[in-house]
Design a protein around this motif. Structure first.
Motif, PDB file in Angstrom:
ATOM      1  N   ASN A 106      23.701  34.967  57.234  1.00 53.98           N
ATOM      2  CA  ASN A 106      24.363  35.967  58.264  1.00 53.98           C
ATOM      3  C   ASN A 106      24.557  37.334  57.479  1.00 53.98           C
ATOM      4  O   ASN A 106      24.827  38.291  58.056  1.00 53.98           O
ATOM      5  CB  ASN A 106      25.597  35.514  58.939  1.00 53.98           C
ATOM      6  N   TRP A 107      24.526  37.267  56.224  1.00 50.87           N
ATOM      7  CA  TRP A 107      25.014  38.391  55.365  1.00 50.87           C
ATOM      8  C   TRP A 107      23.823  39.282  54.938  1.00 50.87           C
ATOM      9  O   TRP A 107      22.951  38.479  54.629  1.00 50.87           O
ATOM     10  CB  TRP A 107      25.730  38.154  54.160  1.00 50.87           C
ATOM     11  N   ARG A 108      24.026  40.478  54.874  1.00 53.60           N
ATOM     12  CA  ARG A 108      22.813  41.279  54.217  1.00 53.60           C
ATOM     13  C   ARG A 108      23.662  42.516  53.470  1.00 53.60           C
ATOM     14  O   ARG A 108      24.610  42.669  53.718  1.00 53.60           O
ATOM     15  CB  ARG A 108      21.906  42.172  55.276  1.00 53.60           C
ATOM     16  N   ILE A 109      23.050  43.138  52.424  1.00 52.26           N
ATOM     17  CA  ILE A 109      23.485  44.014  51.836  1.00 52.26           C
ATOM     18  C   ILE A 109      22.664  45.333  52.198  1.00 52.26           C
ATOM     19  O   ILE A 109      21.722  45.250  52.165  1.00 52.26           O
ATOM     20  CB  ILE A 109      23.740  43.905  50.187  1.00 52.26           C
ATOM     21  N   THR A 110      23.548  46.473  51.845  1.00 54.25           N
ATOM     22  CA  THR A 110      22.737  47.764  52.087  1.00 54.25           C
ATOM     23  C   THR A 110      23.468  48.819  51.286  1.00 54.25           C
ATOM     24  O   THR A 110      24.520  48.480  50.654  1.00 54.25           O
ATOM     25  CB  THR A 110      22.461  48.235  53.404  1.00 54.25           C
ATOM     26  N   ASN A 111      22.951  50.075  51.107  1.00 54.54           N
ATOM     27  CA  ASN A 111      23.751  50.912  50.385  1.00 54.54           C
ATOM     28  C   ASN A 111      24.863  51.565  51.218  1.00 54.54           C
ATOM     29  O   ASN A 111      25.021  51.325  52.399  1.00 54.54           O
ATOM     30  CB  ASN A 111      22.788  52.140  49.903  1.00 54.54           C
ATOM     31  N   LEU A 112      25.701  52.524  50.580  1.00 55.91           N
ATOM     32  CA  LEU A 112      26.958  53.081  51.217  1.00 55.91           C
ATOM     33  C   LEU A 112      26.383  54.341  52.146  1.00 55.91           C
ATOM     34  O   LEU A 112      25.549  54.781  51.737  1.00 55.91           O
ATOM     35  CB  LEU A 112      27.914  53.605  50.072  1.00 55.91           C
ATOM     36  N   MET A 124      13.744  37.054  42.973  1.00 59.50           N
ATOM     37  CA  MET A 124      13.826  35.984  43.934  1.00 59.50           C
ATOM     38  C   MET A 124      14.586  36.366  45.314  1.00 59.50           C
ATOM     39  O   MET A 124      15.644  37.076  45.198  1.00 59.50           O
ATOM     40  CB  MET A 124      14.469  35.012  43.170  1.00 59.50           C
ATOM     41  N   PRO A 125      14.083  35.841  46.314  1.00 61.07           N
ATOM     42  CA  PRO A 125      14.964  36.344  47.519  1.00 61.07           C
ATOM     43  C   PRO A 125      16.286  35.282  47.608  1.00 61.07           C
ATOM     44  O   PRO A 125      16.179  34.216  46.904  1.00 61.07           O
ATOM     45  CB  PRO A 125      14.106  35.828  48.697  1.00 61.07           C
ATOM     46  N   GLY A 182      17.070  35.749  52.578  1.00 63.70           N
ATOM     47  CA  GLY A 182      16.064  35.939  51.929  1.00 63.70           C
ATOM     48  C   GLY A 182      15.935  37.325  51.453  1.00 63.70           C
ATOM     49  O   GLY A 182      14.702  37.625  51.064  1.00 63.70           O
ATOM     50  N   GLN A 183      16.953  38.354  51.746  1.00 68.50           N
ATOM     51  CA  GLN A 183      16.872  39.389  51.214  1.00 68.50           C
ATOM     52  C   GLN A 183      16.654  39.412  49.509  1.00 68.50           C
ATOM     53  O   GLN A 183      17.504  38.542  48.901  1.00 68.50           O
ATOM     54  CB  GLN A 183      18.173  40.315  51.477  1.00 68.50           C
ATOM     55  N   LYS A 184      15.978  40.371  48.779  1.00 71.37           N
ATOM     56  CA  LYS A 184      16.005  40.443  47.428  1.00 71.37           C
ATOM     57  C   LYS A 184      17.074  41.136  46.871  1.00 71.37           C
ATOM     58  O   LYS A 184      16.898  42.293  46.630  1.00 71.37           O
ATOM     59  CB  LYS A 184      14.758  40.859  46.856  1.00 71.37           C
TER      60      LYS A 184
END
Lengths: 423, 304
Positions: free
Chosen positions: A280-286, A357-358, A364-366
């Motif tokens: 359920n989690w993803r990361i992105t920039n600010l 690696m994802p 599966g985000q790298k």
């Protein structure tokens, strides 16, 4: 009498024991002080194992010392000129590095000519470990700031992670209040009376609390005022909730009451243990501050680096050890990443397969490639010597503003407090 | 060799009168302790004073005269921390000592059942670590913590109190914590003092028709005066040097409202750019304040 003799005998045995111990060491021993068994100590152990193959005569001894204790022991020993008790290598918080080098000149070994290639590390990080143009530390962990979000919550409100990528704080507030309205969940949490989030926002603009000459820059710091305005709006619209301490901060997103967090990349270590939220989690920039010139979507929070003590008996060996491992071994970073999530600032490691690696927890985000990419874009700032003073005064000012004081008068007060403390 | 020394010493001793011999024996017993006190208490105090006359960062110290002391007079954080510890002192010490006295009075009653259980229960907080109780207090008094939940369920509160968020609630929280931790400790002193009061005095007073309140104010308190004096000095001393509670419960916050002098000294030495000279000056001022307050209390309490 018999008792006395026994005590005497035991003392002799112990003394003899210590002497033999000292004489038995024929190989060189390099002692290291650092904290966190799952992260820094683990990385150091792996580095020691690698160096054992290169230089089998050197024995690396690692001792766990918490950061507060390390700073206390360092200050006391150095100010008393009792350096025998200090180790050869220490781990140093980046935000305290300049202060320590300035307060204790000649206590730290200058690594500029040690053969370590500093241009292989993220630029902003190398900048933090430099004092007066000299390199004093080998950069280690990556504090590049990330915006981690729960995509299942975003989806409920009709958003995706892309809607929160490369955006401004205005857009973040707009979408964030929409998410809050539809799902009842805030996107951020911050510890009341601590300025970590503000500091992240501050560094993303490339500014700091000091000007080029190292003078305090608070009262007329326009980016800071803009940041406080945004912070207040986040609080008013309940996109940001304040809690009282670190444990509550961690549990706010682990329990799911808050649907995201912004912090240094190391916060991932506290996100992944909650197995129910896997995927359920993803990361992105600010988000960036649109009204501030030169503001970016990238920042840094926390992070530490390895320093060699000048009082070490073998500073060259200690430096060589760091050069061959943390500053030269892709293999080391490939070993420590999967098991501890220790993301480095060593750029060649970013090409490694392991980093590509994802990550299953993040759908599966790298994530590691992303973070290495963010790290390369973090604006360089000079934290300065008086960083801890600045942090405390800003925290005080924020607390006063949040309890109703006028922004300008609180900042004027902070400016004069900080000026008073810098003498 | 040793025997001859002893012989010489004996011969030397023979030259003294019996009075002088006694004095010498007295000194002989006092000297080891005195030497230890001198080398581990007085010598560091002198060195701390010398350090407080030095200025500079880290180990680049140089003589600065009274500069540190002059700076103290205008240091807003020092003034704030001094104000805070006096708030603790004025609020907490009287509350705690009164409570300890009352509890000691109750528990001294021989007819009370489970007396030793209550004594132990009240004394137990003293056996807990300062750090761990401070951390437990912090979680108990959190916004959604135990105390707020209980108070709300009892309908005593409409909405939760943000104990750690407001300056006065945070100070009160420190006072509550200190009282919980130290009341039992002082109570033990009073209990021991009460054991030394002859029960026949109370009996006589009862026969003469003295009420319970009269017995407390006219017998117990005057008889306990030396012990009350001792506990007051100890508590004053301890409160002025408070560190663990403010560091762990509130970390000096919000906005330095609970910062104590000791914590300021810690910050000056280990968090901020280290200025040991200045930190020593702050510590020396605390030492002087403690000395003055103890002296005043001794003067007030001394009847001779």
């Amino acid at each position: 009498m018999k008792k006395k003799l026994t005590v005497l005998f035991l003392m002799i045995v112990m003394m003899a024991g210590f002497t033999t111990m000292t004489f038995a060491q024929e190989e060189t021993t390099i002692t290291v002080w650092c904290w966190d068994p799952n992260f820094n100590i683990y990385a150091m152990e792996e580095a020691a194992a690698i160096y054992k193959d290169i230089n089998p005569d050197v024995n690396i001894e690692i001792k766990e010392v918490a950061w507060e204790d390390l700073q206390t022991q360092l200050s006391t020993s150095l100010s008393a000129n009792q350096t025998d008790s200090l180790p050869d290598i220490i781990l140093m918080q980046d935000n305290a590095l300049a202060k320590n080098v300035n307060s204790f000149p000649n206590a730290f070994y200058d690594l500029s000519d040690s053969g370590i290639e500093f241009d292989k590390f993220a630029n902003f990080k190398v900048e933090l470990t430099k004092v007066d143009g000299k390199n004093y530390a080998v950069p280690f962990d990556n504090g590049a700031a990330i915006n981690a979000m729960r995509v299942d919550v975003l989806e409920e409100a009709g958003y995706t992670i892309e809607d929160f990528t490369n955006i401004t704080w205005e857009e973040f507030i707009e979408k964030g209040s929409d998410v809050k309205e539809k799902t009842g969940k805030p996107l951020l949490s911050a510890i009341a009376g601590q300025s970590d989030l503000l500091m992240i926002m501050m560094q993303s603009t490339g500014n700091w609390f000091f000007d080029q000459n190292g003078e305090p820059n608070i009262a007329d710091n326009e980016p800071l005022k803009e940041i406080i305005r945004v912070y207040q709006e986040l609080l008013e619209k309940e996109i940001l909730v304040q809690i009282n301490d670190w444990n509550q901060y961690i549990s706010s997103f682990q329990s799911g009451t808050v649907a995201g967090t912004m912090n240094g990349a190391w916060i991932i270590g506290s996100i992944v243990p909650v197995k129910e939220q896997a995927g359920n989690w993803r990361i992105t920039n600010l988000p960036r501050l649109a009204n501030v010139e030169g503001a970016t979507n990238y920042s840094n929070q926390g992070g530490s680096s390895w320093m060699v003590m000048a009082n070490s008996e073998h500073p060259e060996i200690a430096a060589d050890f760091l050069n061959q491992t943390f500053a030269g071994s892709k293999e080391l970073y490939e070993t420590i990443l999967p098991s501890s999530g220790a993301i480095a600032t060593y750029l060649p490691a970013g090409d490694s397969e392991v980093y590509n690696m994802p990550h299953p927890f993040f759908g599966g985000q790298k994530i590691y490639t992303e973070i290495i990419d963010y790290a390369a874009k973090v604006p360089e700032v000079d934290y300065g010597i008086y960083n801890y003073e600045a942090r405390d005064t800003i925290s005080t000012a924020i607390t006063q503003i949040m309890s109703g004081q006028d922004i300008q008068s609180a900042l004027d007060e902070a400016q004069s407090t900080l000026e008073f403390q810098m003498w | 060799m040793i025997n001859s020394t002893i012989e010489k010493f004996k011969a030397y001793k023979r030259g003294f009168s019996i009075n002088k011999k006694h004095k010498m024996i007295g000194w002989f017993f006092v000297i080891p302790g005195a030497l230890l006190i001198f080398s581990f208490y007085f010598y560091p105090i002198v060195r701390a004073f010398l350090l407080s006359l030095q200025g500079g960062v880290g180990n680049n110290l140089r003589f600065a005269g009274a500069a540190n002391y002059k700076r103290l007079l205008v240091d807003p954080l020092f003034k704030k921390s001094l104000f805070n510890v006096f708030v603790y002192l004025i609020l907490q010490v009287p509350i705690m000592l009164t409570l300890a006295l009352i509890l000691a009075g109750i528990l001294n009653d021989k007819t009370l059942r489970f007396r030793s259980f209550f004594r132990t229960a009240i004394f137990v907080p003293c056996a807990t670590s300062l750090v761990s109780y401070a951390i437990i207090f912090r979680s108990m008094f959190a916004l959604d913590g135990f105390v707020n939940t209980i108070l709300m369920n009892m309908n005593l509160l409409g909405e939760p109190i943000n104990w750690l968020g407001g300056p006065w609630t945070a100070r009160i929280l420190i006072v509550i914590g200190l009282t919980w931790r130290w009341t039992g400790y002082n109570m033990i002193f009073y209990l021991a003092g009460l054991q030394n009061i002859d029960p026949s005095i109370y009996e006589a007073a009862k026969i003469d028709g003295a009420s319970a309140f009269d017995r407390l104010t006219k017998i117990t308190i005057p008889m306990l005066k030396p012990i009350i004096l001792l506990t007051t000095i100890m508590s004053t001393n301890g409160t002025l040097q408070i560190f663990d509670e403010t560091k762990n419960l509130t970390n000096g916050g919000p906005a330095n409202a609970t910062l104590s002098v000791s914590q300021y000294i810690y910050r000056l030495s280990f968090e901020y750019v280290p200025r040991f000279g200045y930190a020593a000056a702050v510590a020396f001022i605390v030492f002087i304040i403690v000395a003055i307050l103890s002296f005043m209390q001794l003067k007030v309490g001394d009847e001779r």
